[in-house]
Design an enzyme around this catalytic site. Structure first.
Site: not given
Ligand code: BGP
Length: 484
Positions: A188, A382
């Site tokens: 990201e 993701e």
């Molecule tokens: C993305 C990241 C991850 C992940 C996910 C969910 O932006 O790359 O590392 O954690 O989001 O976000 P969160 O963990 O804040 O719910």
């Protein structure tokens, strides 16, 4: 048409959210080790969770009680990786995305040689994956900068960090190139603007008069240069190596069809894709440069930088997709949080408990938009929903909401493939419960596998299969033909 033969189904995690063992095996302090769990702060106020200061970092480093620093313990993947990989193999994973903690290899980021214990750890992980027939997909940098570089150089704002990162990447290619074909440079990469500390080690009060935002663009430029260098290195050092970029696909629709709303939305979407534009086309978009100029932001570039960026373009485009939002010029429009963003509410969509608006069709629109723009193979690395799960008395965990989320997204992927989009694979976030990147909560669960641990670190760490585990296993076994 359905999912292509050989489609890479799997799951994704990041070292800092799963490994734990934060100071074992010669590992150095990473920015995540000072990320604080804040039980009394509203989880929808993402900024309050991700913001740091010199003071808060110092306080965290002096605090030897790990209770409020959950990323230090993760889910102890460091000691459970064989068990976890076996569960992924049981689900039928073809691919598993993970990151390499920079500080396990280079504890302060400036050592000339990599730490042997760190090298050995990931070597064992990759060997085990190969044994199980799971292809690794490795992120070089997933919010894992050495804290020493953050404190000494204010992170990526300093040019010298480029060399440190290249040294780290070279060690990764040298030691793991025989196991790993698919690589991602920066997770990201666009998120630097939203949380400059975990993405780029920037401590805002160290930016001085310049201010945080110009520092972010300078750091970003250094990351683009580093990305160009390591893509070339990957091609030279890794047999059949492929490098992808990775962006947060923040899908934004106009709130109304008023042309002003459409124009504001267009601006937002162009800003979102600027980062992957640079890494795919090998140049800064003219309109972004103009915008920076108008805002008085000047990026320091060295001779040869633009050539490096031009010559080091990526082989494929990967992205995360969780939610969508809308944009409006109406200052009173109701807002809702998303993945470390605040957008205008969409009346047609339901939201998760954290306010993220669930939008499977937006995934199809994103796939078509990105493929049409870049004409490169895409990889969804993701996608998932954070939810609270309940463990029944008999130990079972019923999570129909998770199955529903994935089913609806998979159907839209299938439609995009049918429309001609070239999709290499899909890794869910996350196949196993882990520590949240933004709020450092454990109770925001994403997994098909439940981990017995609460927000304060109490629990046995026992892994259990949720209902969704068996559902995803069936999806993979039938290559997406049976999603019921
Ligand atoms: C993305 C990241 C991850 C992940 C996910 C969910 O932006 O790359 O590392 O954690 O989001 O976000 P969160 O963990 O804040 O719910």
């Amino acid at each position: 048409m359905s999912f292509p033969k050989g489609f890479l189904w799997g799951g994704a995690v990041a070292a800092n959210q799963v490994e734990g063992a934060w100071n074992a095996g010669g590992k150095g302090w990473s920015v995540d080790d000072v990320a604080t769990y804040k039980p009394n702060v509203d989880v929808k106020d993402y900024k309050a969770h991700v913001t740091v200061s010199s003071e808060s970092v110092k306080k965290a480093m002096e605090d030897s009680d790990d209770t409020y620093y959950p990323k230090r313990r993760g889910i102890d993947f460091y000691h459970h990786y064989k068990e976890d990989l076996a569960l992924f193999a049981e689900m039928g994973f073809k691919v598993f995305r993970l990151s390499i903690a920079w500080t396990r290899l280079f504890p302060t980021g400036e050592e000339s040689e990599a730490n042997a214990e760190g090298i050995a750890f990931y070597e064992d992980v990759f060997k085990e994956m190969k044994r199980l027939g799971i292809e690794p997909l490795v992120t070089l940098s997933h919010y894992e900068m050495p804290l020493a570089l953050s404190l000494k150089y204010n992170g990526w704002t300093d040019r010298r960090v480029v060399d440190c990162f290249v040294r780290f990447s070279r060690a990764c290619f040298e030691h793991y190139g025989k196991y790993v074909k698919y690589w991602l440079n920066f997770n990201e990469v666009d998120s630097i603007i939203r949380h400059s500390f975990i993405t780029a080690g920037i401590i805002p009060d160290l930016c001085g008069e310049k201010g945080e935002i110009p520092c972010c663009y300078q750091a970003l430029h250094h990351q683009f240069v580093a990305a160009g260098i390591v893509t070339k290195l990957c091609h030279e050092m890794v047999p059949d190596g492929q490098m992808g970029c990775m962006l947060t696909k923040l899908m934004t629709y106009p709130r109304t069809c008023a042309p002003e709303d459409v124009a504001a939305t267009q601006k937002k979407n162009l800003e979102n894709m600027f980062y992957s534009d640079v890494m795919v086309f090998g140049e800064y978009p003219r309109m972004i440069l103009r915008d920076l100029e108008k805002r008085g932001i000047k990026i320091q570039m060295e001779p040869g930088d633009l050539e490096i960026i031009k010559e080091g373009t990526v082989d494929f485009v990967s992205f995360s997709y969780y939610m969508s939002m809308t944009e409006s010029v109406d200052p009173n429009a109701e807002r809702t949080p998303g993945n470390t963003v605040l957008g205008v509410k969409n009346p047609y969509l339901a939201s998760s408990e954290w306010g993220w608006q669930v939008d499977p069709v937006g995934l199809r629109i994103s796939l078509i938009e990105l493929y049409d723009r870049y004409k490169k193979p895409l990889f969804i690395v993701e996608n998932g929903i954070g939810s609270r799960d309940v463990v029944e008395e008999d130990g079972s965990i019923h999570d129909p909401y998770r199955i529903e989320y994935f089913r609806r997204h998979f159907k839209e992927m299938e439609k995009a493939i049918d429309d001609g989009v070239e999709l290499m694979g899909y890794t869910s976030w996350a196949p196993i419960d882990l520590i949240s990147a933004s709020t450092s909560q454990m109770s925001k669960r994403y997994g098909f596998i439940y981990v017995d641990q609460d927000d304060l670190g109490n629990g046995t760490l026992k892994r259990s299969r949720k209902d969704s585990f068996y559902w995803y296993q069936k999806v993979i076994r039938t290559n997406g033909a049976d999603m019921e």
